[in-house]
Enzyme design. Structure first.
Site, PDB file in Angstrom:
ATOM      1  N   MET A  33       0.843  -1.196   0.000  1.00 20.75           N
ATOM      2  CA  MET A  33       0.000   0.000   0.000  1.00 20.75           C
ATOM      3  C   MET A  33       0.883   1.254   0.000  1.00 20.75           C
ATOM      4  O   MET A  33       0.437   2.337   0.375  1.00 20.75           O
ATOM      5  CB  MET A  33      -0.937  -0.010   1.201  1.00 20.75           C
ATOM      6  CG  MET A  33      -1.901  -1.215   1.147  1.00 20.75           C
ATOM      7  SD  MET A  33      -3.462  -0.972   2.007  1.00 20.75           S
ATOM      8  CE  MET A  33      -2.893  -0.682   3.665  1.00 20.75           C
ATOM      9  N   GLY A  34       2.143   1.104  -0.396  1.00 23.21           N
ATOM     10  CA  GLY A  34       3.024   2.265  -0.523  1.00 23.21           C
ATOM     11  C   GLY A  34       3.594   2.726   0.802  1.00 23.21           C
ATOM     12  O   GLY A  34       3.595   1.995   1.778  1.00 23.21           O
ATOM     13  N   ALA A  35       4.096   3.990   0.810  1.00 27.84           N
ATOM     14  CA  ALA A  35       4.866   4.510   1.950  1.00 27.84           C
ATOM     15  C   ALA A  35       5.969   3.504   2.276  1.00 27.84           C
ATOM     16  O   ALA A  35       6.134   3.053   3.416  1.00 27.84           O
ATOM     17  CB  ALA A  35       3.989   4.805   3.162  1.00 27.84           C
ATOM     18  N   HIS A  40       9.483  -3.304   3.305  1.00 26.21           N
ATOM     19  CA  HIS A  40       9.024  -3.510   1.924  1.00 26.21           C
ATOM     20  C   HIS A  40      10.214  -3.802   1.008  1.00 26.21           C
ATOM     21  O   HIS A  40      10.156  -4.675   0.142  1.00 26.21           O
ATOM     22  CB  HIS A  40       8.324  -2.251   1.384  1.00 26.21           C
ATOM     23  CG  HIS A  40       7.038  -1.900   2.048  1.00 26.21           C
ATOM     24  ND1 HIS A  40       6.878  -0.738   2.769  1.00 26.21           N
ATOM     25  CD2 HIS A  40       5.857  -2.537   2.092  1.00 26.21           C
ATOM     26  CE1 HIS A  40       5.641  -0.678   3.226  1.00 26.21           C
ATOM     27  NE2 HIS A  40       4.990  -1.756   2.837  1.00 26.21           N
ATOM     28  N   LYS A 152       4.901  -9.679   9.524  1.00 21.17           N
ATOM     29  CA  LYS A 152       4.360  -8.754  10.526  1.00 21.17           C
ATOM     30  C   LYS A 152       2.831  -8.830  10.517  1.00 21.17           C
ATOM     31  O   LYS A 152       2.189  -8.845  11.551  1.00 21.17           O
ATOM     32  CB  LYS A 152       4.820  -7.323  10.268  1.00 21.17           C
ATOM     33  CG  LYS A 152       4.694  -6.454  11.494  1.00 21.17           C
ATOM     34  CD  LYS A 152       4.349  -5.033  11.178  1.00 21.17           C
ATOM     35  CE  LYS A 152       2.908  -4.909  10.853  1.00 21.17           C
ATOM     36  NZ  LYS A 152       2.385  -3.627  10.587  1.00 21.17           N
ATOM     37  N   ASP A 153       2.254  -8.891   9.309  1.00 21.03           N
ATOM     38  CA  ASP A 153       0.809  -9.078   9.178  1.00 21.03           C
ATOM     39  C   ASP A 153       0.558 -10.583   9.088  1.00 21.03           C
ATOM     40  O   ASP A 153       0.212 -11.119   8.029  1.00 21.03           O
ATOM     41  CB  ASP A 153       0.310  -8.343   7.932  1.00 21.03           C
ATOM     42  CG  ASP A 153       0.517  -6.846   8.057  1.00 21.03           C
ATOM     43  OD1 ASP A 153      -0.171  -6.216   8.861  1.00 21.03           O
ATOM     44  OD2 ASP A 153       1.398  -6.313   7.356  1.00 21.03           O
ATOM     45  N   GLN A 156      -2.933 -11.913   8.106  1.00 22.51           N
ATOM     46  CA  GLN A 156      -3.110 -11.645   6.672  1.00 22.51           C
ATOM     47  C   GLN A 156      -2.383 -12.695   5.834  1.00 22.51           C
ATOM     48  O   GLN A 156      -2.918 -13.195   4.835  1.00 22.51           O
ATOM     49  CB  GLN A 156      -2.571 -10.245   6.360  1.00 22.51           C
ATOM     50  CG  GLN A 156      -2.296  -9.977   4.896  1.00 22.51           C
ATOM     51  CD  GLN A 156      -1.915  -8.548   4.613  1.00 22.51           C
ATOM     52  OE1 GLN A 156      -2.755  -7.675   4.704  1.00 22.51           O
ATOM     53  NE2 GLN A 156      -0.666  -8.275   4.267  1.00 22.51           N
ATOM     54  N   MET A 187       8.736  -2.731  11.734  1.00 26.43           N
ATOM     55  CA  MET A 187       8.542  -1.632  10.779  1.00 26.43           C
ATOM     56  C   MET A 187       7.121  -1.652  10.232  1.00 26.43           C
ATOM     57  O   MET A 187       6.581  -2.706   9.920  1.00 26.43           O
ATOM     58  CB  MET A 187       9.538  -1.749   9.639  1.00 26.43           C
ATOM     59  CG  MET A 187      10.916  -1.372  10.080  1.00 26.43           C
ATOM     60  SD  MET A 187      12.024  -1.209   8.678  1.00 26.43           S
ATOM     61  CE  MET A 187      13.554  -0.977   9.556  1.00 26.43           C
ATOM     62  N   SER A 188       6.531  -0.473  10.112  1.00 27.37           N
ATOM     63  CA  SER A 188       5.173  -0.344   9.600  1.00 27.37           C
ATOM     64  C   SER A 188       5.001   1.080   9.091  1.00 27.37           C
ATOM     65  O   SER A 188       5.533   2.020   9.689  1.00 27.37           O
ATOM     66  CB  SER A 188       4.165  -0.595  10.726  1.00 27.37           C
ATOM     67  OG  SER A 188       2.884  -0.120  10.365  1.00 27.37           O
TER      68      SER A 188
HETATM   69  O1  PAF Z   1      -0.091  -5.634   3.693  1.00 27.25           O
HETATM   70  C1  PAF Z   1      -0.503  -4.741   2.915  1.00 27.25           C
HETATM   71  O2  PAF Z   1       0.157  -3.734   2.625  1.00 27.25           O
HETATM   72  C2  PAF Z   1      -1.886  -4.879   2.317  1.00 27.25           C
HETATM   73  O3  PAF Z   1      -2.784  -5.419   3.221  1.00 27.25           O
HETATM   74  C3  PAF Z   1      -1.891  -5.651   0.982  1.00 27.25           C
HETATM   75  C4  PAF Z   1      -1.454  -7.105   1.161  1.00 27.25           C
HETATM   76  C5  PAF Z   1      -0.992  -4.963  -0.020  1.00 27.25           C
HETATM   77  C6  PAF Z   1      -3.329  -5.671   0.415  1.00 27.25           C
HETATM   78  O4  PAF Z   1      -3.821  -4.388   0.221  1.00 27.25           O
END
Ligand code: PAF
Length: 281
Positions: A33-35, A40, A152-153, A156, A187-188
């Site tokens: 989702m950027g930033a 990342h 971290k997620d 998910q 990190m987030s």
């Molecule tokens: O983890 C994230 O940044 C978001 O939940 C993802 C997996 C890109 C889905 O929008």
């Protein structure tokens, strides 16, 4: 510096990938989702080792935010993100707008029962259906060999593993360990929102998870150790503490210490919701 190609439509994404496929090249996808921060970029660098071409996506997915959540204030830094992707030699950025992903009349969602329930699912009611729907769409749009996500997620990641298995999407889902600041904070992108005071308190979450793991390893009752962890977070200034629990590492059902387990927590510091998790072993 490599030539980063930036596309904003699904046909342009598919055309670029089809060209590489014709040359027999493999594709790794890194949805974000950027930033973009170092965690990342660790996914991007790992992706680079696994495939000939790396495709990053940046899309702040509105359907994974409930009406009272932080969609409007979620950090957006596309120009800086593009520079980072360029510097890292990423081949393609897919950065669609919301109409490209959810055109008028969009009506289909993906919900993963079981693993989406409990933990964050109890506190963010629409979240995992939004995540499962966008990730399914991105996987079907790009049809990568591999897609990479951070641990971290953690819930998910398990939701994404389940949906690719259940929907027979032929992709290898790779989960990479959480990247931490030197003081242990995971990190987030949302860390940017914390005040200096909150930022100083935030590493207590990781320390508390480790303390709970140690107590369980030393033979303390699981429920008691988790309750002590929740109390420690409250005492450190987190409010509310949504959960701190030991769960089965794969199904996220109640923990059976005979199988791999994970300790997961979510709690707020001011207006910032922090989540983190560690393996028990
Ligand atoms: O983890 C994230 O940044 C978001 O939940 C993802 C997996 C890109 C889905 O929008």
């Amino acid at each position: 510096m490599s030539a980063l190609e930036i596309v904003r439509t699904i046909p342009a994404l598919r055309a670029a990938i089809a060209g590489w496929r014709q040359n027999g090249q493999t594709i790794a996808l890194v949805p974000t989702m950027g930033a973009l921060h170092d965690a990342h970029m660790a996914l991007m660098q790992d992706a680079r080792k696994r495939a000939d071409r790396v495709v990053a996506t940046i899309f702040v997915n509105p359907t994974q935010f409930a009406a009272d959540e932080d969609l409007d204030t979620y950090p957006r830094r596309e120009a800086a993100d593009i520079e980072k992707l360029r510097a890292d030699g990423i081949d393609l950025l897919f950065a669609p707008n919301a109409d490209e992903i959810y055109p008028a009349g969009f009506a289909t969602t993906v919900t993963v029962a079981g693993v989406s329930e409990g933990l964050c699912g109890d506190h963010r009611p629409v979240h995992f259906t939004g995540v499962a729907t966008i990730v399914t769409k991105l996987l079907l749009q790009a049809l990568p060999d591999t897609a990479l996500f951070g641990e971290k997620d953690y819930q998910q990641l398990q939701v994404i593993r389940a949906l690719t298995r259940d929907l027979d999407i032929p992709v290898d889902i790779v989960g990479l360990p959480t990247v931490r600041e030197p003081d242990g904070l995971a990190m987030s992108s949302r860390n940017l929102h914390m005040s200096d005071h909150e930022r100083a308190l935030a590493p207590q979450m990781y320390r508390t998870l480790n303390a709970v793991a140690e107590r369980i390893r030393a033979g303390e009752d699981i429920a008691q150790a988790c309750a002590a962890g929740r109390a420690a977070l409250t005492a450190a200034g987190f409010s509310p503490v949504e959960y701190l629990e030991l769960r089965d590492a794969q199904s996220l059902a109640a923990a059976d210490p005979a199988h791999p387990c994970r300790i997961l927590a979510a709690a707020w510091l001011g207006k910032t919701r922090l989540i983190d998790n560690i393996p028990l072993s």
